[in-house]
Design an enzyme around this catalytic site. Structure first.
Site, PDB file in Angstrom:
ATOM      1  N   MET A 108       0.802  -1.220   0.000  1.00  0.00           N
ATOM      2  CA  MET A 108       0.000   0.000   0.000  1.00  0.00           C
ATOM      3  C   MET A 108       0.835   1.270   0.000  1.00  0.00           C
ATOM      4  SD  MET A 108      -3.068  -0.613  -0.429  1.00  0.00           S
ATOM      5  CE  MET A 108      -3.483   1.093  -0.222  1.00  0.00           C
ATOM      6  N   LYS A 128       3.671   8.355   5.215  1.00  0.00           N
ATOM      7  CA  LYS A 128       3.278   7.277   4.309  1.00  0.00           C
ATOM      8  C   LYS A 128       2.761   7.905   3.024  1.00  0.00           C
ATOM      9  CE  LYS A 128       0.779   2.917   3.987  1.00  0.00           C
ATOM     10  NZ  LYS A 128      -0.004   1.885   4.701  1.00  0.00           N
ATOM     11  N   ASP A 221      -5.202  -6.989   8.414  1.00  0.00           N
ATOM     12  CA  ASP A 221      -3.802  -7.344   8.137  1.00  0.00           C
ATOM     13  C   ASP A 221      -2.994  -7.368   9.432  1.00  0.00           C
ATOM     14  OD1 ASP A 221      -1.684  -8.101   6.523  1.00  0.00           O
ATOM     15  OD2 ASP A 221      -1.092  -6.046   6.067  1.00  0.00           O
ATOM     16  N   PRO A 224       2.666  -9.806  13.235  1.00  0.00           N
ATOM     17  CA  PRO A 224       3.681  -9.248  14.135  1.00  0.00           C
ATOM     18  C   PRO A 224       4.367  -8.001  13.607  1.00  0.00           C
ATOM     19  CG  PRO A 224       3.832 -11.633  14.116  1.00  0.00           C
ATOM     20  CD  PRO A 224       2.827 -11.266  13.071  1.00  0.00           C
TER      21      PRO A 224
END
Length: 571
Positions: A108, A128, A221, A224
């Protein structure tokens, strides 16, 4: 955005695809025609997907780890690169922020460490961004939806949205709180955290996810690498790139058929995600269960090592994973704990909690993240967990575990010996006995030590010597005081238990139980307390079945005499 695939239709497509991939290349077309049985739409859909697979250079047949590298992701299923030219953005300004270096990249977009440079105040953030046209308009809209979702979430366990905008080139971006930390699995392994500490950290994850669900957001989603532990030891949930609002239709671009360039991580994806079925909060429950599996065992339920994506997906859809206790590896970061001891801590309750969370059928999992967390808290408090059912023997064992040192009616006796002085004080504390009986017991115990005068021989007297002398005197001197005799047998038995002499402790409690059986009038509650104390000794001595049987017999007496809500039953 592409319309959702009908689940039944997708199962049919998937079955034909599986058969086609298994067939030799020169027989594939003929096999697909036969399987489609005149359904031209089905044949065309399958043929299109096969062509896409060929064009991708057999990515689906690569081992998952190699495929992830080929796609530019840091882990299997992390997705395709965010777009060309990202490596050239170091030093570029985005609004008031200047990019420093790339710190992450996935399907993404890319994440950069950045500094605020407009002179208003100093701030370090994570930027981002998704280059225009990198994945088409649908991906761009999903990126903007992530920004909107983050704007709605204000929780200490979720990285906060700080700012957002669009560059002059039309490049969308948003600024998030920079989390200085490491993935939860790496944190647990590096510090060799005990099982209990891992569960406490995981409960923080559950709190953050539960908050998102209350705000109608499904993460989709969880893994870890999207759960960081910061420098203060708090968890921070990251990357809502494929999150969705509850009730929003499933996105066909996130099903198995499109994952050649998609963002899903198969090892943590629920079966319904792979099949393009309805996504609910249960999808996150599955991912949480898979994450907990890895925190306890050092490996996810279905490992990607040596498997192609298609093989991994088949395993997730059709194979039942072994309990985590059976798959514990050193990768979990066990520290000095022997692997058998670690497995013993996971075996039982935690195995069942994890396996319930990752059931293939959504309805068979925990109904909510809150229920999963509640079961873990029950386990931490030695209460029965829902995943293990409600058998009386199981409840009895959990009761014993909660009352490991307090199940006996007689309070613990502290014994200390002062070498060279010869004077030893033994104080007996009694919790529920009547005052006169408690005084008689204490006087008797103290008298044992008064027989030992200071001198050369005093140092050679051990606690075990004094207890043996006391047992003889209890039998001979207190035959006419049955209540005091029983109380002393139970008190000395508890001391023997603490010293690890389970055989002698059991023998003394057997004598106390026999005396109570023949008492006139009988005292069912005192007998039940003695049985519980004996059950605790047997449990310590690994005679679990006998322990559970005795505890089961005593539970109804406690419930009738004290009530199910009494402190003695509920603590």
């Amino acid at each position: 955005m592409a319309p959702p695939l009908d689940p039944d239709r997708w199962r049919l497509i998937s079955a034909v695809l599986d058969a086609a991939f298994d067939a030799p290349a020169d027989e594939r077309a003929r096999g697909v025609d036969a399987l489609c049985a005149g359904d031209t739409d089905l044949r065309d859909e399958v043929a299109s997907l096969l062509r896409a697979g060929d064009a991708a250079g057999d990515l689906l047949e690569m081992p998952a780890v190699e495929r992830a590298r080929a796609l530019g992701g840091g882990e299997p299923g992390a997705g395709a690169p965010a777009g060309a030219g990202l490596q050239d953005l170091d030093g570029r300004r985005f609004g008031p922020y200047r990019l420093r270096t790339k710190i992450g990249e996935g399907g993404m977009g890319a994440v950069y460490l950045a500094d605020r440079t407009d002179g208003q105040f100093d701030q370090q953030v994570a930027i981002k961004l998704l280059p225009s046209g990198a994945h088409g308009e649908a991906w761009r809209q999903r990126f903007l939806q992530e920004r909107q979702i983050l704007a709605r979430l204000e929780h200490p366990g979720i990285a906060r949205l700080l700012d957002g905008g669009v560059t002059a080139e039309g490049l969308p971006y948003f600024a998030m709180e920079f989390v200085d930390g490491e993935p939860i699995s790496a944190h647990c392994a590096r510090l060799a955290l005990p099982v209990r500490d891992r569960l406490q950290l995981f409960l923080q994850v559950c709190e953050a996810v539960e908050y998102a669900h209350r705000n109608l957001v499904v993460h989709r989603d969880l893994k870890p690498s999207n759960v960081f532990v910061d420098v203060t030891g708090r968890i921070r949930l990251l990357d809502f790139g494929i999150a969705k609002w509850l009730g929003e239709e499933a996105d066909a671009s996130l099903t198995v058929a499109h994952r050649g360039a998609g963002p899903l991580t198969p090892q943590y994806a629920a079966p319904e995600q792979l099949l393009g079925e309805a996504i609910t909060t249960s999808t996150d429950v599955y991912a949480l269960g898979a994450m907990l599996y890895e925190l306890l065992a050092g490996t996810p339920p279905h490992d990607a090592a040596g498997r192609s994506i298609r093989q991994l997906e088949r395993a997730i859809l059709h194979e039942e994973p072994a309990p985590p206790s059976q798959r514990v590896t050193g990768a979990a970061g066990l520290g000095d704990v022997p692997i058998d001891a670690w497995r013993a801590q996971v075996r039982g309750d935690l195995d069942q909690v994890v396996l319930k969370a990752i059931r293939k059928e959504p309805a068979a999992r925990y109904a909510s993240v809150e229920m999963l967390a509640a079961d873990l808290r029950r386990h931490l408090g030695n209460y029965p967990v829902l995943a293990c059912g409600d058998g009386r023997a199981y409840r009895a064992r959990k009761f014993l575990a909660r009352h490991r040192f307090a199940v006996a009616a007689a309070a613990l006796v502290a014994v200390s010996m002062a070498a060279g002085v010869g004077g030893t004080i033994w104080q007996a504390r009694k919790a529920r006995a009547e005052a006169d009986r408690a005084r008689a017991v204490q006087d008797f115990v103290v008298s044992l030590f008064r027989t030992t005068e200071p001198g050369a021989g005093a140092q050679s007297r051990t606690v075990r010597d004094l207890l043996a002398q006391g047992e003889t005197r209890i039998d001979s001197e207190l035959a006419q005081q049955p209540a005091v005799q029983v109380e002393l047998w139970r008190t000395v038995a508890e001391v023997q238990r603490q010293l690890g002499d389970y055989e002698r402790a059991g023998r003394l409690l057997g004598k106390a139980a026999d005396r109570l059986h023949h008492a006139s009038p009988p005292d069912p509650l005192e007998l039940a307390r003695t049985q519980f104390q004996l059950a605790a000794v047997l449990n310590d001595h690994y005679r679990v079945d006998e322990s559970a049987r005795l505890a089961q017999e005593a539970i109804p007496v406690f419930e009738r005499s004290l009530g199910a809500s009494s402190d003695e039953m509920g603590d």
